[in-house]
Design an enzyme around this catalytic site. Structure first.
Site, short mmCIF file in Angstrom:
data_model
loop_
_atom_site.label_atom_id
_atom_site.label_comp_id
_atom_site.label_asym_id
_atom_site.label_seq_id
_atom_site.Cartn_x
_atom_site.Cartn_y
_atom_site.Cartn_z
N LYS A 125 67.74 26.09 76.92
CA LYS A 125 67.99 24.97 76.01
C LYS A 125 68.08 23.66 76.77
CE LYS A 125 70.10 28.04 72.66
NZ LYS A 125 71.34 28.71 72.22
N GLN A 127 77.57 28.74 72.27
CA GLN A 127 76.73 29.89 72.56
C GLN A 127 77.44 31.18 72.17
OE1 GLN A 127 73.46 29.84 73.71
NE2 GLN A 127 73.56 32.00 73.19
N ASP A 176 73.35 23.97 64.78
CA ASP A 176 73.03 25.39 64.58
C ASP A 176 72.98 25.74 63.11
OD1 ASP A 176 72.25 27.02 66.60
OD2 ASP A 176 74.25 27.55 67.27
#
Length: 365
Positions: free
Chosen positions: A125, A169, A192
């Protein structure tokens, strides 16, 4: 009477199977006819179906051979190529934003623990952010960190105007309450798309979410980019996870598809899947969906990425999807490969969401 034998030789095996077909007479002087079909690499380098028709005549010594070649009918939906194009578009927009108002989008990632797979995802990422000009922030906490320590970092990023997206994460260590931590992320920075308010808005007609979860968004984007109509189509989503299955079903419904969800308690799932014009498979079971389950001409989006043992591979395994690709590509009209299909789209959509957040925060069109 002429005799006919059918030889089907798949690309994964060297053994041929002889299947008797009904007897028929093609010509009065033919004593035997053999049709051989081979699926495998074409001399031109493409996977193809090759048919060799051999006719043995009882009245003459000559042999007639005719060879036909036809490529597999399924179009490959190239997620890697689409993701690269999207990244180019994001790079241009980030540059324009910086030039016109002096703002660079920023993405913060919080990693708790030392899982190698999670560390790899975070590293990828960061590389993706660097490639398009987005500033990346990273907080690494040890495995035994308290929930309050994680919440403190989230609070700091929530208040930081240079951070436009926050990603925690997953998975988190078992002693932490995942729901509490994800809910602490500001809805305006929930790139997200997992905040309950974003999911709630996604589920309600006329209530657009600020962000859509990245993988389902990538699935729909692939359909759009390949010009595949969704409106009025029958769609089946395999899997009902909060991360992929459920939001994918909601997105398809918002595009006016008629949606069914197949899950672990569904009876006779193949009968439901067989009706689908569009299939999104996100169940995490290697090669679960067989070619016989797919309606001819259906579009298949395979989210699954499953390691299976492969002695021929240097790593000892290879990656396959939830759909048996070799079978499905002979039936479907279009299909995503694994890898190289949905996977690259997930990070591309994360970058897109981060850019959208920065634009919204600064009212930049």
């Amino acid at each position: 009477m002429a005799s006919m034998m059918f030889t089907d030789c798949s690309s994964s095996t060297a053994a041929a199977r002889l299947l008797p077909l009904s007897r028929s007479r093609l010509h009065s002087d033919c004593s035997s006819i053999f049709i051989r079909r081979f699926v495998g690499p074409h001399p031109m380098g493409t996977n193809s179906l090759r048919t060799i028709l051999t006719v043995h005549s009882s009245s003459s010594s000559h042999v007639i051979k005719a060879t036909f070649s036809a490529e597999s009918s399924a179009k490959v939906i190239d997620g890697k190529a689409v993701a690269e194009k999207i990244r180019d578009e994001i790079t241009a927009e980030v540059s324009r934003m910086k030039d016109e108002i002096g703002v660079v989008p920023g993405l913060a990632v919080i990693l708790v623990g030392d899982r190698k797979d999670s560390a790899t995802y975070v590293r990828n990422k960061k590389k993706a952010c660097d490639s398009v000009g987005i500033t990346s922030f990273e907080a690494r906490l040890p495995e035994d960190s308290s929930e309050q320590e994680v919440l403190k970092f989230i609070s700091g990023y929530n208040e930081d105007p240079s951070v436009h997206g926050i990603l925690v994460q997953l998975p988190l260590p078992s002693h932490m309450n995942e729901q509490n931590i994800l809910n602490a992320v500001s809805i305006e920075k929930d790139v997200d798309g997992f905040h309950p308010l974003n999911i709630g808005r996604l589920a309600m007609r006329g209530r657009d979410p600020l962000f859509v979860p990245c993988t389902p968004k990538g699935c729909i984007e692939l359909l759009h980019r390949y010009g595949i109509d969704i409106k009025g189509k029958r769609a089946v989503v395999i899997g009902r996870s909060n991360i992929v299955g459920m939001p994918a079903a909601l997105l398809l419904q918002s595009e006016d598809a008629t949606v069914s969800i197949v899950h672990s308690r569904t009876k006779n799932p193949e009968n439901i899947i067989k009706q689908a014009d569009i299939i999104i498979a996100a169940v995490g079971q290697p090669n679960m969906v067989r070619g016989s389950w797919i309606k001819p001409g259906a579009v298949v989006i395979d989210v699954g990425i499953n390691p299976v043992e492969d002695a021929k591979s240097r790593r000892g395994y290879r990656l396959v999807g939830d759909v048996c690709y070799e079978e499905a590509r002979k039936v479907a009209s279009a299909i995503t490969p694994v890898p190289g299909g949905v996977g690259p789209m997930t990070i591309a959509m994360l970058l897109s969401n981060t850019l959208s957040s920065a634009k919204r925060a600064h009212n930049f069109q």
